[in-house]
Scaffold this motif. Structure first.
Motif, PDB file in Angstrom:
ATOM      1  N   TYR A  89     -16.114   1.792  12.182  1.00 31.04           N
ATOM      2  CA  TYR A  89     -16.904   2.157  11.008  1.00 31.04           C
ATOM      3  C   TYR A  89     -18.274   1.496  11.066  1.00 31.04           C
ATOM      4  N   GLU A  90     -18.376   0.366  11.785  1.00 35.31           N
ATOM      5  CA  GLU A  90     -19.656  -0.307  11.948  1.00 35.31           C
ATOM      6  C   GLU A  90     -20.662   0.599  12.637  1.00 35.31           C
ATOM      7  N   THR A  92     -20.807   3.815  12.339  1.00 41.05           N
ATOM      8  CA  THR A  92     -21.291   4.750  11.326  1.00 41.05           C
ATOM      9  C   THR A  92     -22.411   4.114  10.508  1.00 41.05           C
ATOM     10  N   LEU A  93     -22.249   2.861  10.113  1.00 38.34           N
ATOM     11  CA  LEU A  93     -23.291   2.169   9.359  1.00 38.34           C
ATOM     12  C   LEU A  93     -24.574   2.067  10.180  1.00 38.34           C
ATOM     13  N   GLU A  94     -24.429   1.796  11.471  1.00 34.86           N
ATOM     14  CA  GLU A  94     -25.594   1.698  12.344  1.00 34.86           C
ATOM     15  C   GLU A  94     -26.325   3.036  12.450  1.00 34.86           C
ATOM     16  N   GLU A  97     -28.229   3.666   9.205  1.00 32.15           N
ATOM     17  CA  GLU A  97     -29.385   2.789   9.038  1.00 32.15           C
ATOM     18  C   GLU A  97     -30.517   3.110  10.010  1.00 32.15           C
ATOM     19  N   TRP A 109     -16.325   8.476   3.141  1.00 25.93           N
ATOM     20  CA  TRP A 109     -15.462   7.758   4.084  1.00 25.93           C
ATOM     21  C   TRP A 109     -14.032   7.831   3.572  1.00 25.93           C
ATOM     22  N   TYR A 127     -18.610  -2.910   4.110  1.00 29.65           N
ATOM     23  CA  TYR A 127     -19.089  -1.528   4.138  1.00 29.65           C
ATOM     24  C   TYR A 127     -19.855  -1.203   2.861  1.00 29.65           C
ATOM     25  N   THR A 130     -23.223  -3.056   2.663  1.00 30.82           N
ATOM     26  CA  THR A 130     -24.199  -2.502   3.608  1.00 30.82           C
ATOM     27  C   THR A 130     -24.746  -1.183   3.098  1.00 30.82           C
ATOM     28  N   MET A 131     -23.866  -0.330   2.570  1.00 29.80           N
ATOM     29  CA  MET A 131     -24.319   0.942   2.023  1.00 29.80           C
ATOM     30  C   MET A 131     -25.253   0.715   0.835  1.00 29.80           C
ATOM     31  N   ASN A 138     -22.068   3.351  -4.522  1.00 21.87           N
ATOM     32  CA  ASN A 138     -20.720   3.631  -4.050  1.00 21.87           C
ATOM     33  C   ASN A 138     -19.760   3.950  -5.182  1.00 21.87           C
TER      34      ASN A 138
END
Length: 325
Positions: A89-90, A92-94, A97, A109, A127, A130-131, A138
């Motif tokens: 999932y990291e 996906t965050l990358e 961003e 998600w 998560y 970060t979002m 969220n």
């Protein structure tokens, strides 16, 4: 036109849900590393995608749906989340961003409820934070597919992140109008779906009724027409023998669920598993026609998201004027 991206896309449940709602869409891309899943997706949607590793991918999109691997978050997960599959999932965050410009208006998600357990909640909170740092608000909730039109007792946590400062109201539960009976083919040759002798030993008849010995309870329980039973859970003392009234328990990548009707007790077929995930008979036949092994035909729906739950979420996003179509 709604532009979507599916990461860890599996067999395409998000796209299937959007198409069922007659939403005009364009699939910007689909990313999945498992060859059998890619093959199935191509058969259902008539594409020629090749397996792609999300760790090495980039593309600009409008709407992102991802369901990163969940094995490490499950109750029986044995992998190290810091080096195993679920930590993807990291990536996906990358992507959100650094590689998506503009960022998607909506990111969804889906994962197992174990993600918010005491053991793993730090990853979920990471998560969310970060979002938030990336500008998202969220909203999350555990939804059960049995409350959204599909007779499967399957809980999953859905996180809907919105780029605008707006709350999302999750879909209300609806009364289940179809039971397991509506998904079972009573005309098939059951030879390939017979129980093992060990599994058969769980059942016994008395006074014209069928009963099962439950591992998690003393005594036994009646199994009624078109109930399902978990028949093989070698490492579980609580699930083996568990009965679901007119529905099935959570389908896994190797389901060992029996259904009882008439004088027959047999395991679910791959087609029945696909139907119980919200796909159509045509979807299944298109995938099965190219000769995928039976194990793959069971595994693919078990890794998917229930289509009817996604339909309910997407419908609310449209009704609440969050997604414009």
């Amino acid at each position: 036109m709604l532009k979507i991206l599916e990461l860890f896309g599996g067999i395409g449940a998000p796209r299937k849900a959007l198409e069922n709602l007659n939403i005009d869409l364009k699939s910007i891309d689909y990313v999945e590393i498992l060859p059998h899943a890619v093959h199935a997706y191509n058969q259902i949607f008539d594409h020629s995608y090749k397996p792609q590793d999300v760790k090495t991918w980039n593309m600009n999109v409008d709407l992102l749906v991802h369901g990163s691997p969940c094995q490490d978050w499950s109750k029986n997960g044995l992998n190290n989340v810091n080096s195993g599959r679920s930590i993807l999932y990291e990536r996906t965050l990358e992507i959100i961003e650094k590689e998506l410009n503009p960022r998607p208006k909506v990111v969804i998600w889906e994962n197992v409820p174990g993600l918010i357990s005491k053991r793993h909640v730090e990853h979920f909170n990471h998560y969310l934070s970060t979002m938030e740092r990336l500008g998202y608000k969220n909203n999350f909730k555990i939804l059960n597919s049995k409350h959204y039109g599909t007779p499967q007792n399957r809980e999953r946590i859905f996180t809907v992140s919105l780029l605008e400062d707006k709350n999302f109201e999750f879909p209300k539960e609806v009364e289940l109008t179809r039971t397991l009976k509506d998904y079972i083919d009573t005309t098939i040759d059951v030879t390939d779906y017979e129980l093992s002798e060990n599994e058969k030993s769980l059942f016994f008849e008395r006074d014209g009724k069928m009963y099962i010995r439950e591992n998690n309870k003393t005594g036994f329980r009646e199994v009624k027409e078109f109930d399902s039973v978990n028949v093989e859970r070698p490492n579980s003392k609580t699930r083996r023998g568990r009965v679901q009234d007119g529905m099935v328990a959570t389908l896994t990548t190797s389901p060992n669920i029996a259904v009882y009707y008439g004088n027959t007790i047999r395991k679910l077929t791959p087609k029945e598993c696909w139907l119980l995930m919200g796909f159509t008979e045509k979807d299944y036949e298109q995938v099965a026609s190219v000769g995928l092994p039976k194990a793959a035909l069971y595994k693919l729906p078990g890794n998917s998201i229930v289509v009817t739950v996604l339909e309910a979420i997407f419908n609310e996003l449209v009704k609440q004027d969050i997604l414009q179509i």
